[in-house]
Scaffold this active site. Sequence first.
Site, short mmCIF file in Angstrom:
data_model
loop_
_atom_site.label_atom_id
_atom_site.label_comp_id
_atom_site.label_asym_id
_atom_site.label_seq_id
_atom_site.Cartn_x
_atom_site.Cartn_y
_atom_site.Cartn_z
N ILE A 12 0.63 -1.10 -0.09
CA ILE A 12 0.06 -0.12 -0.34
C ILE A 12 0.92 1.10 0.18
CG2 ILE A 12 -2.18 1.05 1.10
CD1 ILE A 12 -2.65 -1.58 2.14
N SER A 34 11.23 -5.38 5.26
CA SER A 34 11.56 -6.96 6.19
C SER A 34 10.18 -7.90 5.26
CB SER A 34 11.36 -6.63 7.55
OG SER A 34 10.09 -6.03 7.46
N ASN A 35 9.33 -6.69 4.59
CA ASN A 35 8.28 -7.92 3.80
C ASN A 35 8.39 -7.17 2.34
OD1 ASN A 35 6.29 -9.39 3.75
ND2 ASN A 35 5.08 -7.77 4.06
N ASP A 58 14.84 1.27 10.39
CA ASP A 58 14.09 1.06 10.99
C ASP A 58 12.54 1.53 11.53
OD1 ASP A 58 12.03 -1.47 13.52
OD2 ASP A 58 13.40 -2.37 12.56
N SER A 123 -7.29 -0.47 10.43
CA SER A 123 -7.56 -1.63 9.65
C SER A 123 -9.43 -1.81 10.48
CB SER A 123 -7.19 -3.50 10.13
OG SER A 123 -7.90 -4.23 8.99
N TYR A 148 -1.94 -8.91 15.75
CA TYR A 148 -2.46 -8.34 14.98
C TYR A 148 -3.28 -6.61 15.01
CZ TYR A 148 -3.22 -5.41 10.19
OH TYR A 148 -3.92 -4.91 9.36
N LYS A 152 -3.73 -3.34 16.85
CA LYS A 152 -3.64 -1.75 15.85
C LYS A 152 -5.17 -0.87 16.17
CE LYS A 152 -2.57 -2.49 11.22
NZ LYS A 152 -1.55 -1.06 11.18
N ASP A 314 -12.37 -15.65 11.38
CA ASP A 314 -13.17 -15.26 10.21
C ASP A 314 -14.56 -15.05 10.67
OD1 ASP A 314 -11.01 -14.76 8.65
OD2 ASP A 314 -12.05 -16.49 7.31
P1 NAD Z 1 3.57 -4.54 3.77
O1 NAD Z 1 3.53 -5.77 4.84
O2 NAD Z 1 3.69 -4.55 2.13
O3 NAD Z 1 3.65 -3.16 4.27
C1 NAD Z 1 4.03 -2.60 5.30
C2 NAD Z 1 5.84 -2.84 4.76
O4 NAD Z 1 5.85 -2.04 6.12
C3 NAD Z 1 6.44 -3.65 4.57
O5 NAD Z 1 7.60 -3.21 3.68
C4 NAD Z 1 7.58 -3.60 5.26
O6 NAD Z 1 8.88 -3.72 5.12
C5 NAD Z 1 7.80 -2.27 6.37
N1 NAD Z 1 8.00 -3.04 7.83
C6 NAD Z 1 7.86 -3.59 8.68
N2 NAD Z 1 7.86 -3.19 10.31
C7 NAD Z 1 9.57 -1.88 10.33
C8 NAD Z 1 9.82 -1.19 10.77
N3 NAD Z 1 9.57 -1.88 12.15
N4 NAD Z 1 10.08 -0.71 10.10
C9 NAD Z 1 10.21 0.12 9.41
N5 NAD Z 1 9.57 -0.93 8.27
C10 NAD Z 1 8.81 -1.63 8.64
O7 NAD Z 1 2.21 -4.48 4.17
P2 NAD Z 1 0.30 -3.03 3.24
O8 NAD Z 1 -0.16 -4.30 2.57
O9 NAD Z 1 1.79 -2.59 2.57
O10 NAD Z 1 0.16 -2.98 4.42
C11 NAD Z 1 0.28 -1.69 5.16
C12 NAD Z 1 -0.20 -1.35 6.41
O11 NAD Z 1 -1.86 -1.04 6.34
C13 NAD Z 1 -0.28 -1.64 6.83
O12 NAD Z 1 0.13 -0.97 8.08
C14 NAD Z 1 -0.86 -2.34 7.80
O13 NAD Z 1 -1.10 -3.68 8.62
C15 NAD Z 1 -2.18 -2.13 7.23
N6 NAD Z 1 -3.42 -2.66 6.58
C16 NAD Z 1 -3.21 -3.62 5.87
C17 NAD Z 1 -4.24 -4.57 5.07
C18 NAD Z 1 -4.06 -5.16 4.00
O14 NAD Z 1 -5.11 -6.21 3.44
N7 NAD Z 1 -3.19 -4.88 2.99
C19 NAD Z 1 -5.83 -4.42 5.96
C20 NAD Z 1 -5.32 -2.70 6.51
C21 NAD Z 1 -4.67 -2.56 7.38
N1 UDP Z 2 -10.41 -16.81 1.40
C1 UDP Z 2 -10.23 -18.27 1.84
N2 UDP Z 2 -9.16 -18.60 1.01
C2 UDP Z 2 -8.15 -17.99 1.00
C3 UDP Z 2 -8.14 -17.00 1.61
C4 UDP Z 2 -9.12 -16.05 2.31
O1 UDP Z 2 -11.07 -18.74 1.64
O2 UDP Z 2 -6.79 -18.49 0.38
C5 UDP Z 2 -11.45 -15.88 2.78
C6 UDP Z 2 -11.16 -15.50 3.77
O3 UDP Z 2 -12.38 -16.59 4.38
C7 UDP Z 2 -12.50 -14.54 4.07
C8 UDP Z 2 -12.21 -13.43 2.63
O4 UDP Z 2 -12.03 -14.80 1.37
O5 UDP Z 2 -13.60 -14.88 3.86
C9 UDP Z 2 -10.90 -13.12 2.65
O6 UDP Z 2 -9.87 -13.23 2.84
P1 UDP Z 2 -8.47 -12.38 3.39
O7 UDP Z 2 -7.48 -12.85 3.76
O8 UDP Z 2 -8.42 -11.80 1.99
O9 UDP Z 2 -8.71 -11.27 4.26
P2 UDP Z 2 -9.67 -10.89 5.48
O10 UDP Z 2 -10.89 -10.25 5.50
O11 UDP Z 2 -9.47 -11.94 6.44
O12 UDP Z 2 -8.67 -9.64 6.22
#
Ligand code: NAD
Ligand code: UDP
Length: 357
Positions: A12, A34-35, A58, A123, A148, A152, A314
């Site tokens: 994101i 890290s990711n 970090d 989230s 997790y 948040k 879930d």
């Molecule tokens: P992502 O893992 O792709 O990005 C997170 C980044 O943070 C990674 O690049 C990782 O290397 C970096 N990171 C982690 N810990 C760190 C630290 N201590 N110092 C510096 N960098 C660090 O994840 P994303 O999907 O891009 O998510 C971004 C944010 O949005 C996260 O906080 C996540 O919890 C939140 N979020 C994501 C989702 C989703 O479904 N993707 C949904 C709701 C909230």
């Molecule tokens: N899901 C699934 N198979 C997978 C991953 C997810 O059936 O391999 C389903 C999960 O049970 C949920 C929806 O897909 O109903 C979205 O899951 P996801 O992990 O993408 O997001 P979440 O809403 O759990 O954050």
Amino acid sequence: MKLLVTGATGYIGSHAALELLDAGHEVVGVDNLSNSSRESLRRVEALTGRDVPFVQADIRDRAAMEDVLREGIDAVMHFAGLKAVGESTEQPLAYYENNIGGTLALTQAMEAAGVRRMIFSSSATVYGDPARVPIDENTPTGRPSNPYGYSKLMIEQILRDLAAADSRWSVALLRYFNPVGAHASGQIGEDPQGIPNNLVPYISQVAVGRREALSIFGDDYPTPDGTGVRDYIHVVDLARGHVRALEFLANAVSERPDQLDQSPQAAGAQASANCHVWNLGTGRGYSVREAVAAFEKASGRSVPVQVAPRRPGDIAECYADPTLARQQLGWQAGHDLDAMMRDAWHWQRQNPQGYEV
Ligand code: NAD
Ligand code: UDP
């Protein structure tokens, strides 16, 4: 404005960096990689023709954060964090340490550097299992089913307390529903390490031949086809919501506080004049089977599925009421499910191994 984007090389964060640059802002990226891969921001630079200074650090390194923040930063978009739900259950301390400890160090560095504007990645998980859908911002936060989610919720509370204690702070807590898809160029996208936890990356990897079949986690939920319903939102729409939130915070500072609409309806029950809560979702829920069908249509490939037991933690249904963001930010999602799947597939097909070359 000049933004510090934490987690900038992540899924994101990289899309937000691109939208910020397109909107005329400057971006400095921080990530500990890290990711994620450094390559994502290089591609953002290529797509925008703009430089994105990057600091590999970090966020728990307060001194390093302070150094970056003193370089004329106006606001922080804070994406850095660990996000794997299952892993958080196995390693709760690592998650609290990284997500909460990291946010504390970052906000302390911001305070020291006099940067007091923060947009935080929260989230929909903070709502727990809501009593009803759609979920608006007045819905009480619930009991997340994993560390997790609790990280948040706790960070939200920390930032809310900070804003209440010091009116110079302005904070946006953005509660994402289910971000999916990729930039239309197919150059940046989601690149999970190992086996994907989330639905759309998993489907994409099945379609591209990296995995055999999708396991549908439960088809006996009280939903129209028995599979889980979620509010999938295109990552570019999500990123644009951040740009709107940033602009809202910047403009709010110049308004007199008594001119701000502080009614509970306008602010969301958990918000205040300088701490705002917005849901970022489309307002429409789709089932797992509907998501698979949309992906098959977009890709022209079949995605074999098998029904598996429900995944612990879930919930049946989760989708947003995004009215508040529309009213206050003038933002709403513009991409439908077909566009999300088309762009997810475009990215996956062009980058079958993600950023790894
Ligand atoms: P992502 O893992 O792709 O990005 C997170 C980044 O943070 C990674 O690049 C990782 O290397 C970096 N990171 C982690 N810990 C760190 C630290 N201590 N110092 C510096 N960098 C660090 O994840 P994303 O999907 O891009 O998510 C971004 C944010 O949005 C996260 O906080 C996540 O919890 C939140 N979020 C994501 C989702 C989703 O479904 N993707 C949904 C709701 C909230
Ligand atoms: N899901 C699934 N198979 C997978 C991953 C997810 O059936 O391999 C389903 C999960 O049970 C949920 C929806 O897909 O109903 C979205 O899951 P996801 O992990 O993408 O997001 P979440 O809403 O759990 O954050």
